[in-house]
Design an enzyme around this catalytic site. Structure first.
Site, PDB file in Angstrom:
ATOM      1  N   LYS A  34     -13.330 115.456  -7.852  1.00 25.06           N
ATOM      2  CA  LYS A  34     -12.200 115.053  -7.438  1.00 25.06           C
ATOM      3  C   LYS A  34     -10.943 115.777  -6.912  1.00 25.06           C
ATOM      4  O   LYS A  34      -9.821 115.307  -6.787  1.00 25.06           O
ATOM      5  CB  LYS A  34     -11.744 114.935  -8.888  1.00 25.06           C
ATOM      6  N   HIS A  40     -26.203  99.737 -21.180  1.00 27.81           N
ATOM      7  CA  HIS A  40     -27.638 100.407 -20.898  1.00 27.81           C
ATOM      8  C   HIS A  40     -29.100  99.750 -20.503  1.00 27.81           C
ATOM      9  O   HIS A  40     -29.210  99.060 -20.606  1.00 27.81           O
ATOM     10  CB  HIS A  40     -26.931 101.563 -21.975  1.00 27.81           C
ATOM     11  N   ASP A  51     -34.467 101.410 -16.807  1.00 22.79           N
ATOM     12  CA  ASP A  51     -33.827 102.679 -16.104  1.00 22.79           C
ATOM     13  C   ASP A  51     -35.396 103.051 -14.960  1.00 22.79           C
ATOM     14  O   ASP A  51     -34.705 103.581 -14.101  1.00 22.79           O
ATOM     15  CB  ASP A  51     -33.691 103.255 -16.890  1.00 22.79           C
TER      16      ASP A  51
END
Length: 373
Positions: A74, A138, A168
């Site tokens: 950032k 998820h 995943d």
């Protein structure tokens, strides 16, 4: 020994599981992987329990052999340092929601202009486009919305929680790795990198080939407990033995089914329809009449595709897996503890021989690739 990915430089901006496991596979095959983490806390996986020293064992298993650089993306300084790394990289793996990398000034168009040979791999739940692209989810959610979870039913008919993070790994890690290798091979031919959009939910449908085939053929869309691999047949079933332990029986082919029915003392079932509930009940009653030790002994050296279900603690001590060296390699945690490394599906011929490799402490490396690496 020259490893297949030796000389390949990878910038890893991913966290938790899918991306880190993908870059672990690349590191194991010889790639130099630099993991960029937040200065405060780093990859969230570091904080998970259980821990060995300051870091989670999960982090150690997934990040063996990588280097860690702490950068605040950032800030301009953090982005500049990241860009310097990416300009030298062959592969970038990121796992942010769609649009985040663009807002950080690290989107594909920007990076491809500075490094046209870059293979830029984005792993997300639902892909970079589509109505669900920005939805938070998820593994369990992807299983639910792809139709896979509905096929996993318990005895009461309700879906059960799978013990593995299928989306995943099978939907994210492996497709990402496969497509990165394709992209590197294509780059050898064209000199150009590319953008890879890996959707974990999309890739689950591949595993339901048989279910899609049923539906498309007009045979009927599959239901939990009613099909060949979802509990609908006696030939692919879990049976409870008299001691409370379970057998996994998968004698699908005729020759295996004939052996199976002979061993359980019901040769008359050799020609029976496995889809008949009465056949399943009969087999269940026979298996349930003896303890599992008896069945293990009777099925030993018989081709019937029937084994006892064991726990993970017992499985890792199985002489077969031990002899094959699945658990020989080690990972050294930042605190100095050494533990068994994660077995990965890479042939030994493609992996370094060193048995102990480090899991990196947060920010322990410089923001550069090794010269000549």
């Amino acid at each position: 020994m020259t490893l297949p990915l030796q000389g390949v430089k990878v910038v890893d901006l991913s966290t938790l599981l899918p991306g880190p496991m993908c870059t672990l596979l690349m590191a194991e095959a010889g790639a130099e992987v630099v993991k960029i983490e937040r200065p405060k806390g780093g990859d969230e996986m570091r904080s998970y329990v259980p821990k060995r020293g300051p870091d989670s064992v999960n982090f150690g298993l997934l990040n063996r052999g990588k280097r860690s650089v702490a950068l605040d993306l950032k800030t301009q300084a953090g982005r500049d340092a990241a860009l310097a790394l990416i300009e030298q990289a062959d592969v970038l793996v990121e796992q942010f929601r769609p649009g985040v990398m663009d807002r950080l000034g690290l989107g594909y168009d920007v990076l491809a202009a500075r490094n046209p040979r870059l293979v830029y791999c984005s792993i997300t739940g639902y892909g970079q486009t589509g109505p669900k692209a920005d939805v938070a989810a998820h593994d369990l959610n992807y299983l639910a919305e792809s139709g896979m979870l509905a096929l996993c039913a318990g005895s009461d008919g309700a879906p059960v929680l799978p013990p593995a993070l299928i989306a995943d790994i099978a939907g994210g890690t492996y497709p990402a790795m496969m497509n990165i290798l394709f992209a590197l091979r294509q780059r050898e031919q064209t000199g150009q990198g590319c953008r890879l959009d890996i959707s974990m939910a999309d890739n689950l449908f591949t595993f339901m080939y048989w279910a899609l085939g049923n539906g498309e053929s007009g045979y009927g869309w599959p239901k939990p407990g009613g099909e060949l691999v979802t509990g609908g047949t006696a030939r692919y079933q879990i049976y409870r033995a008299a001691d409370g332990r379970y057998l996994a029986a998968a004698p699908l082919e005729e020759k295996f089914w004939q052996n199976f029915t002979r061993i359980i003392g019901a040769p008359e079932l050799a020609t029976a329809d496995g889809l008949d509930p009465a056949v399943k009940d009969r087999v269940a009653a026979l298996i349930g009449s003896e303890p599992s030790d008896v069945w293990v002994e009777r099925f030993a050296d018989v081709d019937a595709c029937t084994v006892r279900i064991v726990g993970l603690e017992e499985a890792v001590k199985d002489p077969h897996f031990v002899q094959r060296g699945l658990f020989d390699r080690k990972v050294r945690m930042p605190g100095g503890d050494v533990m068994t490394a994660l077995p990965v599906p890479i042939a030994d011929v493609f992996r370094a021989k060193d048995e102990v490799r480090d899991s990196p402490a947060l920010g322990s490396s410089e923001a550069r690739f090794e010269r000549g690496g």
